[in-house]
Design an enzyme around this catalytic site. Sequence first.
Site, PDB file in Angstrom:
ATOM      1  N   GLY A   1      -2.938  -0.826  -2.701  1.00  0.00           N
ATOM      2  CA  GLY A   1      -3.811   0.261  -2.264  1.00  0.00           C
ATOM      3  C   GLY A   1      -3.120   1.600  -2.397  1.00  0.00           C
ATOM      4  O   GLY A   1      -1.898   1.680  -2.402  1.00  0.00           O
TER       5      GLY A   1
ATOM      6  N   ILE B   1       0.837  -1.189   0.000  1.00  0.00           N
ATOM      7  CA  ILE B   1       0.000   0.000   0.000  1.00  0.00           C
ATOM      8  C   ILE B   1       0.878   1.247   0.000  1.00  0.00           C
ATOM      9  O   ILE B   1       2.039   1.200   0.442  1.00  0.00           O
ATOM     10  CB  ILE B   1      -0.953  -0.023   1.217  1.00  0.00           C
ATOM     11  CG1 ILE B   1      -2.077   0.987   1.045  1.00  0.00           C
ATOM     12  CG2 ILE B   1      -0.208   0.191   2.530  1.00  0.00           C
ATOM     13  CD1 ILE B   1      -3.266   0.733   1.929  1.00  0.00           C
ATOM     14  N   CYS B   2       0.351   2.324  -0.562  1.00  0.00           N
ATOM     15  CA  CYS B   2       1.022   3.618  -0.556  1.00  0.00           C
ATOM     16  C   CYS B   2       2.297   3.572  -1.413  1.00  0.00           C
ATOM     17  O   CYS B   2       2.230   3.357  -2.618  1.00  0.00           O
ATOM     18  CB  CYS B   2       1.311   4.033   0.878  1.00  0.00           C
ATOM     19  SG  CYS B   2       1.749   5.772   1.082  1.00  0.00           S
ATOM     20  N   SER B   3       3.483   3.725  -0.818  1.00  0.00           N
ATOM     21  CA  SER B   3       4.733   3.735  -1.577  1.00  0.00           C
ATOM     22  C   SER B   3       5.356   2.350  -1.740  1.00  0.00           C
ATOM     23  O   SER B   3       6.284   2.180  -2.537  1.00  0.00           O
ATOM     24  CB  SER B   3       5.749   4.653  -0.881  1.00  0.00           C
ATOM     25  OG  SER B   3       5.960   4.234   0.457  1.00  0.00           O
TER      26      SER B   3
END
Length: 458
Positions: free
Chosen positions: A421, A374-376
């Site tokens: 995500g 998720i994210c980075s």
Amino acid sequence: MLPSSRSLLAPTPLPAMAVRRPPPPPHLPNRGGHPLARPPACRAVTRVALAPSLSAAAATAASSSPPANKKKVLVPIAMGTEEMEAVILAGVLRRAGADVTLASVEDGLEVEASCGSRIVADKPIADCADKVFDLVALPGGMPGSVRLRDSEILQRITVRQAEEKRLYGAICAAPAVVLMPWGLHKRKKITCHPSFIEDLPTFRAVESNVQVSGELTTSRGPGTSFQFALSFVEQLFGPCTAEDMDTTLMTDVDDNLERSIEVNEIEWSSDHNPHVLIPIANGSEEMEIIMLANVLRRAKVNVVLASVEKSRSILGSQRMRIVADKSILDASALKYDLIILPGGPSGAERLHKSRVLKKLLKEQKQTGRMYGGICSSPMILQKQGLLQDKSVTAHPSIVDQLTCDVIDRSKVVIDGNLITGMGLGTVIDFSLAIIKKFFGHGRAKGVANGMVFDYPKS
């Protein structure tokens, strides 16, 4: 954990997905105006009277005040505190520029929260007894709320806060379990978790997600924690800072985004309660770690937090200390149905350097078991060759570096055995998508209800 028997939130329809290639620009468009600029009903926030701190000067406080004049915030924690609420409060307010103290009302600094995560406080509550705070915000959870209520020092701090007309608040069980016995609800409109709403005075109880009544702000549960925290950002620093935080946290992502989409659908089956590994490192985003672990554990998923550092205690990106269940080496002795990488750029890089984790992820793909980020962290999956021929989503700041298909019209993308995500504001949807894949929509809906999180009926 609070019961999940009732939800007073209505479902929202899901729009059609959009797939595009190449990846999206680093910032998502904001169509139709910013949520904080909309009428209060858009956030399910009701205001009875503005708190004294909401002045024109507050809008520039974060940037114009010297460090010594930072807004000071107290977030007390106890054994059984709802960890998502505590960590989101502290994380959001620290990002906004507040000096936040996590204070333990227990004998030691380390507390085991309601869903099993272990958090280390900054100070004992006794060290805060004579301090002046701009805000005292109480997380909920059981039996954490009872233990907060029984802290005489915390009671004195909070009563003084109310008497001196400074901001205070509570979420989930805490408005009913803590504020009412202390008499801090009188002449205030107040909300709380649906399981405790009948304990509130009928003529004062409301069902809004966030209720601002003078200096007191209350909220309903883990699923409303971001709204609760952002309401304090607005009251302490002004609407412009709150708007900026809303964008940074990705809690303002376009209403037209899909909640979750799936391509190359396969069944995620298991003959046992799924085992999920969440590796963590110094610099990992602690809000993502805690939300992932919390939501999945609510569904009876066996979650292991494993540190890739020499110590099981890691310091997250917002300076909160989390104690992992195991070291990554000890955790590697088991097989996992799913491995999820949290974000936080520096934390993700440290995860990438772990040889043990790299081996686990390689085996995960080779054996067809599930993995994601998720994210980075999808950037780390790409560096390890785990995104070939896959469709993903990720934080807008890194998608231009991804070479695979990027679907930018969904908070969560599932491609076969891979799940990705967008970022902080989409972690609950990400976690519920995992629960839905393993257990079905009914289990995901039940967990969402318990958190007071808006989720569709079908």
